[in-house]
Scaffold this active site. Structure first.
Site, PDB file in Angstrom:
ATOM      1  N   LYS A  88      -3.619  -0.530 -24.655  1.00 57.92           N
ATOM      2  CA  LYS A  88      -4.112  -0.698 -26.028  1.00 57.92           C
ATOM      3  C   LYS A  88      -2.906  -0.745 -26.962  1.00 57.92           C
ATOM      4  O   LYS A  88      -2.096  -1.650 -26.826  1.00 57.92           O
ATOM      5  CB  LYS A  88      -5.107   0.417 -26.352  1.00 57.92           C
ATOM      6  CG  LYS A  88      -6.349   0.370 -25.437  1.00 57.92           C
ATOM      7  CD  LYS A  88      -7.412   1.352 -25.854  1.00 57.92           C
ATOM      8  CE  LYS A  88      -8.670   1.214 -25.030  1.00 57.92           C
ATOM      9  NZ  LYS A  88      -8.736   2.101 -23.864  1.00 57.92           N
ATOM     10  N   ARG A 112      -3.073  -3.183 -17.898  1.00 52.52           N
ATOM     11  CA  ARG A 112      -4.252  -2.317 -17.851  1.00 52.52           C
ATOM     12  C   ARG A 112      -3.971  -1.189 -16.867  1.00 52.52           C
ATOM     13  O   ARG A 112      -3.663  -1.438 -15.698  1.00 52.52           O
ATOM     14  CB  ARG A 112      -5.475  -3.112 -17.407  1.00 52.52           C
ATOM     15  CG  ARG A 112      -5.745  -4.302 -18.299  1.00 52.52           C
ATOM     16  CD  ARG A 112      -7.099  -4.879 -18.034  1.00 52.52           C
ATOM     17  NE  ARG A 112      -8.096  -4.137 -18.757  1.00 52.52           N
ATOM     18  CZ  ARG A 112      -8.468  -4.407 -19.999  1.00 52.52           C
ATOM     19  NH1 ARG A 112      -7.901  -5.398 -20.664  1.00 52.52           N
ATOM     20  NH2 ARG A 112      -9.392  -3.697 -20.594  1.00 52.52           N
ATOM     21  N   GLU A 140      -0.496   4.930  -0.474  1.00 52.78           N
ATOM     22  CA  GLU A 140      -1.241   6.173  -0.716  1.00 52.78           C
ATOM     23  C   GLU A 140      -0.311   7.381  -0.657  1.00 52.78           C
ATOM     24  O   GLU A 140       0.552   7.464   0.222  1.00 52.78           O
ATOM     25  CB  GLU A 140      -2.341   6.360   0.341  1.00 52.78           C
ATOM     26  CG  GLU A 140      -3.633   5.650  -0.007  1.00 52.78           C
ATOM     27  CD  GLU A 140      -3.711   4.269   0.578  1.00 52.78           C
ATOM     28  OE1 GLU A 140      -2.637   3.650   0.783  1.00 52.78           O
ATOM     29  OE2 GLU A 140      -4.838   3.809   0.837  1.00 52.78           O
ATOM     30  N   THR A 186      -4.921   5.215 -21.765  1.00 52.59           N
ATOM     31  CA  THR A 186      -4.783   3.932 -21.082  1.00 52.59           C
ATOM     32  C   THR A 186      -3.420   3.399 -21.491  1.00 52.59           C
ATOM     33  O   THR A 186      -2.784   3.930 -22.414  1.00 52.59           O
ATOM     34  CB  THR A 186      -5.869   2.927 -21.517  1.00 52.59           C
ATOM     35  OG1 THR A 186      -5.916   2.900 -22.940  1.00 52.59           O
ATOM     36  CG2 THR A 186      -7.227   3.292 -20.971  1.00 52.59           C
ATOM     37  N   TYR A 205       0.853  -1.190   0.000  1.00 49.12           N
ATOM     38  CA  TYR A 205       0.000   0.000   0.000  1.00 49.12           C
ATOM     39  C   TYR A 205       0.887   1.239   0.000  1.00 49.12           C
ATOM     40  O   TYR A 205       1.904   1.274   0.688  1.00 49.12           O
ATOM     41  CB  TYR A 205      -0.895   0.034   1.250  1.00 49.12           C
ATOM     42  CG  TYR A 205      -2.344  -0.289   0.942  1.00 49.12           C
ATOM     43  CD1 TYR A 205      -3.018   0.376  -0.075  1.00 49.12           C
ATOM     44  CD2 TYR A 205      -3.036  -1.242   1.680  1.00 49.12           C
ATOM     45  CE1 TYR A 205      -4.333   0.077  -0.357  1.00 49.12           C
ATOM     46  CE2 TYR A 205      -4.365  -1.556   1.401  1.00 49.12           C
ATOM     47  CZ  TYR A 205      -5.006  -0.878   0.371  1.00 49.12           C
ATOM     48  OH  TYR A 205      -6.316  -1.175   0.087  1.00 49.12           O
ATOM     49  N   ASP A 215      -7.639  12.589 -25.281  1.00 48.43           N
ATOM     50  CA  ASP A 215      -7.669  11.215 -24.769  1.00 48.43           C
ATOM     51  C   ASP A 215      -7.154  10.330 -25.904  1.00 48.43           C
ATOM     52  O   ASP A 215      -7.873  10.053 -26.861  1.00 48.43           O
ATOM     53  CB  ASP A 215      -9.120  10.861 -24.397  1.00 48.43           C
ATOM     54  CG  ASP A 215      -9.248   9.430 -23.898  1.00 48.43           C
ATOM     55  OD1 ASP A 215      -8.309   8.641 -24.104  1.00 48.43           O
ATOM     56  OD2 ASP A 215     -10.296   9.103 -23.317  1.00 48.43           O
TER      57      ASP A 215
HETATM   58  N1  DSN Z   1     -13.382  -0.056 -23.865  1.00 40.43           N
HETATM   59  C1  DSN Z   1     -12.496   0.750 -24.662  1.00 40.43           C
HETATM   60  C2  DSN Z   1     -12.564   0.398 -26.109  1.00 40.43           C
HETATM   61  O1  DSN Z   1     -12.837  -0.748 -26.408  1.00 40.43           O
HETATM   62  O2  DSN Z   1     -12.324   1.231 -26.960  1.00 40.43           O
HETATM   63  C3  DSN Z   1     -12.708   2.191 -24.452  1.00 40.43           C
HETATM   64  O3  DSN Z   1     -12.570   2.476 -23.113  1.00 40.43           O
END
Ligand code: DSN
Length: 444
Positions: A229, A235, A52, A226, A50, A200
């Protein structure tokens, strides 16, 4: 490795998912395969901790190594994206975006973003999301036909909306947009109305760092992404502030830090921070540039195969990793659900999706969304994309005879359709062919 004797149920489910991934081809454009190096920290000693707070300012002891991991991840993010500040604690993209709202707006303030149904993200002001529940959301759409370098954006309309509603924050970036995003044009509008501009780039982050998509960094104040991807990490999420952002508001980093913790989250997931640091290192290597180039080349080949086969693509093709097939004219409004199910049945995984000018609904949309980041990670090339494209064309020819009935008949009709597909001889044959084709391609 989960011990089979100790927890057979979970052991078996992991085995089954591993086999599913191996025998099929992952074409959901937001998915990817993290390397073994990225996955290793996820089960390291950091999972137990932990912490924080932020490096050297924690609410718990024992964080001397966590601090070093987090600083390393921050520094790598700053260098890779060319930004002044990075917060690597967001649990994922949606919390990252929530924190941007907290740092820049008060509840009730007006915000603006691309409508979900036209390819935007839930958190950019969709009516079912916190972003429209707690803020006054104004949504811009896209056009059905591209407008030269502007892609599918109608900047006259976006400017008109911005001037009329004077949003505090404007979002640019999408989850289902196949063309390059002209960040500079959005910046001109945001600057004219004095709004924060947040990009984003969750979908395209890997392309951006590899120089395969223009970077938003010179134009926007804040960047969120994120990490799992095209960036190919675990993640997670990152929030960054650019030079331009610091100039607009030197307190932005402090506000974002406070928004993430204690505003929104508790302890950061330190094991994931370590994995993010590894992913950022990998993304800084020359081999990642080659990978990003191949993602785009593969997407272009796949798009051409589908168009040559008579399908309609939003934007008439792709300029990134993603393809949006509009089935409205070829298969009928709402036919995305038939396509998704039948393609999944042969091992080609992608998702039904709304399309610009959608005539049906988000649950029964008229399109399918697919992309090449995961297949490219497995080593598939342009020739392999032709195989995938042709398989898709076979399946989509077969689903042409199904069309979405009225709400009252839907449940029974779809149940019958699924039964038909499950026992269809061609589907079984193609499933075998996809398995034979896909299984030799290793998953990291
Ligand atoms: N769930 C994501 C996507 O598939 O594009 C977006 O957050």
């Amino acid at each position: 490795m989960v011990n089979k004797q100790k927890d057979k149920k979970i052991y078996d489910l992991i085995e089954e998912e591993t086999t599913r991934q191996k025998n099929g081809i992952e074409l959901i454009p937001s998915e990817n395969y993290a390397s073994a190096h990225v996955r290793t920290p996820l089960s390291s000693a950091f999972v137990n901790k932990y912490s924080e707070g932020y490096p050297h300012k924690r609410y718990y002891g024992g964080n001397e190594f966590v601090d070093q991991v987090e600083i390393l991840a921050q520094e790598r993010a700053k260098k890779l994206f060319g930004v002044e500040y990075a917060n690597v604690q967001p649990y994922s993209g949606s919390p990252a975006n929530f924190a941007v709202y907290m740092a820049t707006c008060k509840p009730g303030d007006t915000i603006m973003g691309q409508a979900l149904i036209t390819g935007g993200h839930l958190t950019h002001g969709a009516h079912v999301s916190f972003s429209a529940i707690y803020f006054n959301s104004v949504q811009y759409g896209v056009m059905t036909k591209r407008k030269g370098k502007d892609g599918l954006f109608d900047f006259e309309e976006i400017r008109r909306l911005a001037k009329k509603h004077k949003p505090k924050l404007i979002w640019v970036g999408a989850s289902a947009y196949p063309l390059e995003i002209p960040f500079k044009k959005f910046a001109q509008i945001a600057d004219e109305v004095g709004a924060y501009l947040a990009a984003d780039i969750a979908h395209i982050a890997g392309l951006v760092v590899a120089g395969e998509h223009p970077s938003p960094v010179p134009y926007v104040h804040i960047v969120t992404t994120t990490t799992h991807k095209t960036l190919r990490g675990p993640r997670g999420g990152i929030i960054m502030v650019t030079k331009k952002g610091l100039k607009k508001d030197p307190e932005l980093p402090m506000k974002i830090n406070k928004a993430i913790f204690p505003g929104l989250q508790g302890g950061p997931h330190d094991h994931k921070t370590a994995a993010i640091a590894v992913a950022l290192y990998e993304a800084s290597q020359r081999s990642f540039k080659t990978y990003a180039k191949r993602i785009k080349a593969n997407a272009a080949t796949l798009a051409k195969t589908l168009m040559d086969g008579g399908l309609t693509l939003v934007g008439d093709g792709t300029e990134n990793h993603l393809i949006l097939v509009d089935l409205t004219t070829t298969h009928g409004a709402g036919s995305g659900c038939f396509a998704e199910y039948a393609l999944d049945a042969i091992g080609l995984t992608m998702n039904k999706n709304t399309v610009p000018g959608e005539q049906s609904s988000p649950f029964y949309p008229s399109g399918i969304r697919l992309g090449t980041p995961a297949a490219t990670t497995r080593g598939m090339n342009k020739k392999d994309m032709k195989f995938i494209g042709n398989m898709m064309l076979h399946v989509l020819e077969l689903t042409k005879k199904y069309s979405l009935p009225d709400k009252t008949e839907r449940k029974e009709y779809i149940a019958r359709f699924k039964k038909d597909i499950d026992k269809n001889k061609d589907i079984k044959k193609w499933k075998g062919e996809v398995k034979a084709f896909a299984s030799p391609f290793l998953i990291p």
